[in-house]
Design an enzyme around this catalytic site. Structure first.
Site, PDB file in Angstrom:
ATOM      1  CB  CYS A   1     -25.249 -12.570  10.906  1.00 10.75           C
ATOM      2  SG  CYS A   1     -23.957 -13.037  12.082  1.00 10.75           S
ATOM      3  CG  ASP A   2     -30.871 -10.067   7.856  1.00  8.79           C
ATOM      4  OD1 ASP A   2     -30.879 -10.933   6.813  1.00  8.79           O
ATOM      5  OD2 ASP A   2     -31.166  -8.768   7.789  1.00  8.79           O
ATOM      6  CB  SER A   3     -25.937  -6.996   7.011  1.00 12.03           C
ATOM      7  OG  SER A   3     -24.944  -7.766   7.854  1.00 12.03           O
TER       8      SER A   3
END
Length: 214
Positions: free
Chosen positions: A81-83
């Site tokens: 994931c990457d936010s």
């Protein structure tokens, strides 16, 4: 039982999964996020940026699982994931310094922005990737207006320095979020509704991942 490998050091992401019945195996990638983003073609959209970062993390961790099994289980899913915060058309990652965090908060206090989170799910069998699914979630965050003393105190805790957008929803930063429009788990860093769909795309039902503690 299929095992879920979380390609992230984020304790918040792990907490979301644990609260939802999954005790992930944590493996942290050594991906240079800035280098990955810089290598993308000019004009790559915000959603594509976070998806590519999530994919890079998941693939990096998958590549380390050469033995094809964790605790005897050869059937694995790796989740990356990457936010980032999208505000005024510009992606904002982790501020890293108090000065940048302060500037970010001065710009976004009393306004709203979209927290975009890229997700990548890889299915591995005996060490080989057999399926991949990716997508991005977006949740609108409406920020409050902390007074200067509150903002200084918040930044002094160090919490906002290492999180996307310089805030948390599930920590001290939650005091300064008026409301959100969308999935709260996505704001924390891993969207359960989207993750469930991506798992289905690679042939895994969430019940396969639940631990015996439930």
């Amino acid at each position: 039982m299929t095992r879920l490998v979380l390609a992230s050091a984020s304790p918040a992401r792990r907490s979301v999964l644990r609260a939802a019945g999954i005790d992930p195996v944590v493996r942290v990638s050594d991906v240079d996020e800035d280098a990955v983003a810089a290598a993308l073609p000019a004009g790559t959209g915000p959603r594509e940026v976070v998806v590519e970062l999530a994919r890079a993390k998941a693939r990096a961790v998958a590549a380390t699982l050469s033995d094809g099994a964790i605790e005897g289980d050869p059937d694995l899913v790796v989740v990356g994931c990457d936010s980032m915060l999208l505000i005024d058309g510009e992606l904002q990652g982790k501020p890293h310094t108090p000065e940048v965090a302060l500037a970010r908060w001065q710009a976004m206090a009393g306004h709203f922005a979209d927290l975009v989170t890229g997700h990548c799910v890889l299915r591995l069998r005996d060490g080989a990737v057999t399926a991949e699914a990716t997508d991005c979630s977006a949740t609108t965050v409406h920020f409050g207006k902390p007074d200067p003393a509150e903002l200084d105190a918040y930044i002094a805790t160090g919490e906002p320095l290492q999180v996307a957008g310089a805030f948390t929803l599930d920590g001290l930063g939650g005091w300064f979020v008026d409301r959100i429009d969308g999935d709260p788990s996505s704001v924390v860093g891993i969207g359960l509704p989207l993750l469930r769909r991506l798992l289905q795309e690679v042939g895994v039902g969430v019940a396969q991942l639940w631990t015996d503690r439930l």
